[in-house]
Design an enzyme around this catalytic site. Structure first.
Site: not given
Ligand code: MRU
Length: 350
Positions: A53-54, A95, A241, A251-252
Site C-alpha cells: 500500500g503506497a 518497489r 500508487d 493502481n493495482k
Molecule cells: O501491490 P500493493 O498491495 O502494494 O498495491 C496496493 C495498491 O494498489 C493500493 O490500492 C494503493 O497502494 C493505495 S493504498 C492506500
C-alpha cells in the site's frame, strides 16, 4: 473517527531501535508483528509485500532510513550524508510504482539539510519519519471527510485491492469514508474484488472491514460486471500508487477494468489519494513505471500450483486508468472532477 472504536492493528510501529511491522502476508489467518532491525530487513519486507500500500510503504521506508542512519559510526556530517544517500538509493529499489516510497525518502534526506552535527541529524531523521506517519493519519481522515458526502446511507460501493487502514498510517484512503460513515450512522456496504494474483482484496480488505463491523461482500475479480448490474453498485472507489500530472492513475492491476465497466454502467468511479501520491514530474500515465512481479504469484495460490509449472506468465502488478474514466480524484485538499491537469496544478499551489 474515534480511535477506541477503530480496532484495526497499526501496520508500522516505531520502537526506538527497531520497527514493528504487521506481516500482511500472514493476514487474515495470523496477526503477526515482525521486528525489523536492519535496512536489509526493511528492503525485504517492502519487496515481498509484508508491508504494502503506497502510504504504508513510504512510512516504512522512512523509518528504515532513520533506523539505518542511527547506526552510522561517523562523526563527519559529510560522510553521514554520503551514507544516507547510499541507503536512500538502496531502499528506493524495493518497489518501482508507488511514488510515496520515493517521496518519503526524498523528504527524509531533505530533513537533515540544516543539521549541524551527526547526532542532530540522527534525531531529525527519527522525528521526520514519525511526522510522515502522523501526517498520513490526519490526511487519511481528511480524505474520508471529503469523500463521505459522495455517498448516502445504504449505498453499495465497489473497491479493489486494499486501500484501507493497513495500507496507510490509519483509516486508509478509499476505505476512509466507509469508516467515517460507519461512525456517523451512514451504513455503506462494500463489494470487495478479491484482487488476484496476491488477493489483497480477499485477504486484507474483507478482514479489516469485518473487524470494523462494516458490511462487506467478497467477489472474485471476474464477477465485477455482473455484480454492478445485479447489486445496484452506486460507486466505485479505489486507491492509487502514482497519479500523473494529468490525473492518469496507476493502481493495482484490475483497476482499469473496473473503471471501464463503471463507465459502461454509468457508475461514478472515484480515486482517493493523498497529494504524496501525485508525481507532477510525469505528464501522463504512459510514463509511470509498472512493476512486473514474479510469475510464482500467478502460477501458485498458497503454495499450490494452479497451472502447469512451465506455462508462460505475464504478471504486471499495476495498471493505469486514463483520466477520462475517473469521475473524481479525492485528496486531503478536496475533490477534483475535470480539467485534471489544471486542477492538479491548482491543488498543489493552494
Ligand atoms: O501491490 P500493493 O498491495 O502494494 O498495491 C496496493 C495498491 O494498489 C493500493 O490500492 C494503493 O497502494 C493505495 S493504498 C492506500
Amino acid at each position: 473517527m474515534t480511535t477506541e472504536a477503530f480496532n484495526i492493528p497499526t501496520s508500522v510501529k516505531w520502537q526506538g531501535d527497531s520497527i514493528q511491522l504487521l506481516n500482511q502476508q500472514k493476514l487474515p489467518h495470523m496477526t503477526e508483528y515482525l521486528t525489523l532491525t536492519s535496512i536489509d530487513e526493511v528492503f525485504e519486507a517492502i519487496k515481498t509485500l509484508k508491508v504494502r500500500g503506497a502510504p504504508a510503504i513510504g512510512i516504512t521506508a522512512a523509518f528504515g532510513l532513520a533506523l539505518a542512519a542511527s547506526k552510522y559510526e561517523t562523526n563527519s556530517l559529510l560522510r553521514f550524508k554520503q551514507l544516507l544517500e547510499k541507503d536512500k538509493n538502496y531502499l528506493s529499489y524495493a518497489r518501482p510504482t508507488a511514488v510515496n516510497l520515493f517521496w518519503a525518502l526524498e523528504r527524509m534526506v531533505k530533513s537533515i539539510e540544516n543539521a549541524t552535527s551527526v547526532n542532530e541529524a540522527k534525531t531529525a531523521l527519527i522525528h521526520e519519519a514519525i511526522q510522515i506517519q502522523v501526517e498520513d493519519e490526519e490526511i487519511c481522515k481528511k480524505i474520508g471527510e471529503n469523500a463521505l458526502p459522495l455517498f448516502k446511507d445504504g449505498d453499495n460501493i465497489m473497491t479493489i485491492c486494499n486501500a484501507g487502514s493497513i495500507a496507510t498510517a490509519r483509516y486508509g484512503t478509499a476505505l476512509a469514508p466507509i469508516y467515517l460513515g460507519k461512525e456517523r450512522g451512514i451504513d455503506l456496504k462494500v463489494f470487495a474484488c478479491e484482487t488476484r494474483p496476491v488477493l489483497q482484496g480477499a485477504r486484507l480488505t474483507t478482514w479489516e472491514l469485518m473487524k470494523a463491523g462494516v458490511d462487506v461482500t467478497l467477489i472474485t475479480d471476474n464477477m465485477a460486471a455482473h455484480t454492478m448490474k445485479m447489486k445496484k453498485i452506486s460507486a466505485c472507489i479505489v486507491g492509487a500508487d502514482r497519479i500523473a500530472a494529468n490525473g492518469d492513475t496507476a493502481n493495482k492491476i484490475g483497476t482499469f477494468s473496473l473503471a471501464i465497466l463503471a463507465k459502461e454502467f454509468n457508475i461514478p468511479f472515484f480515486v482517493a489519494a493523498p497529494l504524496s501520491t501525485f508525481d507532477l514530474s510525469i505528464k501522463s500515465g504512459q510514463e509511470i513505471p509498472i512493476e512486473e512481479r514474479d510469475l510464482e504469484e500467478v502460477i501458485h495460490i498458497n503454495g499450490q500450483a494452479i497451472a502447469p509449472e512451465d506455462v508462460k506468465v505475464y504478471n504486471p502488478s499495476f495498471d493505469v486508468t486514463p483520466n477520462e474514466y475517473i469521475t473524481g480524484i479525492i485528496t486531503e485538499k478536496g475533490m477534483i472532477t475535470s480539467n485534471y491537469f489544471e486542477e492538479i496544478k491548482r491543488l498543489f499551489k493552494s
